[in-house]
Design an enzyme around this catalytic site. Structure first.
Site, short mmCIF file in Angstrom:
data_model
loop_
_atom_site.label_atom_id
_atom_site.label_comp_id
_atom_site.label_asym_id
_atom_site.label_seq_id
_atom_site.Cartn_x
_atom_site.Cartn_y
_atom_site.Cartn_z
N TYR A 101 0.84 -1.20 0.00
CA TYR A 101 0.00 0.00 0.00
C TYR A 101 0.87 1.24 0.00
CZ TYR A 101 -3.72 -3.27 1.07
OH TYR A 101 -4.60 -4.31 1.01
N ASN A 124 -11.88 -1.53 -6.10
CA ASN A 124 -11.61 -1.93 -7.48
C ASN A 124 -12.81 -2.69 -8.04
OD1 ASN A 124 -10.62 -3.05 -9.86
ND2 ASN A 124 -9.17 -4.41 -8.83
N CYS A 132 -5.72 -6.32 -7.95
CA CYS A 132 -5.62 -5.83 -6.58
C CYS A 132 -5.13 -6.91 -5.61
CB CYS A 132 -6.94 -5.24 -6.11
SG CYS A 132 -8.35 -6.34 -6.31
N HIS A 133 -5.22 -8.18 -6.01
CA HIS A 133 -4.73 -9.26 -5.15
C HIS A 133 -3.21 -9.21 -4.99
CE1 HIS A 133 -4.60 -10.83 -9.29
NE2 HIS A 133 -3.57 -11.56 -8.88
N GLU A 161 -0.19 -17.28 -9.23
CA GLU A 161 0.90 -16.49 -9.82
C GLU A 161 2.25 -16.78 -9.17
OE1 GLU A 161 0.14 -12.35 -10.51
OE2 GLU A 161 -2.01 -12.70 -10.74
#
Length: 166
Positions: A101, A124, A132-133, A161
């Site tokens: 953040y 979002n 956003c993850h 990912e």
């Protein structure tokens, strides 16, 4: 312009996509029953996909199968100028990468705005496609997630990912 929607199955639960015929305008991930997150606006009805939703469905399938790292489907993000700036920064985080953040606040030109960044990230309208993850706390610890079943859904996306977290 009228909007259309469709609900699709995915490895992380049902996903509802909304389109205005030109771009994806909303994506929601269904949470497990009793979760405060992840409500599908149209109650999980199948809907009728348009060409944009069909493209998004194909690309999401490729993403979940590990064959896609970037999305080409157009998105339309409606929000405040600050939210839009943060969402634009989210799009710059590469597949398998992450940011904090504080990182986003600094990139947006206000290093002290980490809490406001959290609000923008949580608002979002097109998660996964606008990733956003990929946002973690400054020490790489997991933080909340407003989609699906919350943090457990975030963990699933991070694991897809290969993003390391604490």
């Amino acid at each position: 312009m009228t909007s259309t929607f469709a609900t699709i199955d995915s490895p992380i639960g049902r996903i509802e996509l909304t389109s205005d015929g030109e771009a994806i305008t909303f994506l929601s991930i269904e949470g497990v029953e009793g979760s405060p997150h992840g409500r599908l606006q149209h109650g999980g009805r199948p809907g009728v996909p348009d060409k944009v939703i069909k493209q998004a469905t194909k690309e999401l399938g490729e993403y979940f199968a590990g064959k896609r790292k970037d999305f080409d489907v157009p998105v339309k993000l409606v929000g405040t100028p600050f939210q839009q700036a943060i969402w634009h920064e989210l799009l710059a985080i590469p597949y398998g990468g992450h940011a904090s953040y504080g990182d986003l606040a600094a990139r947006a030109g206000n290093p002290k705005a980490a809490r406001a960044v959290g609000g923008a990230v949580g608002a979002n309208p097109v998660p996964i496609i606008v990733p956003c993850h990929r946002i973690l706390a400054g020490n790489s610890k997991l933080t909340g997630y407003s989609g699906g079943s919350g943090v457990s859904t975030k963990i699933q996306l991070l694991d897809i990912e290969g993003i390391t977290y604490r």
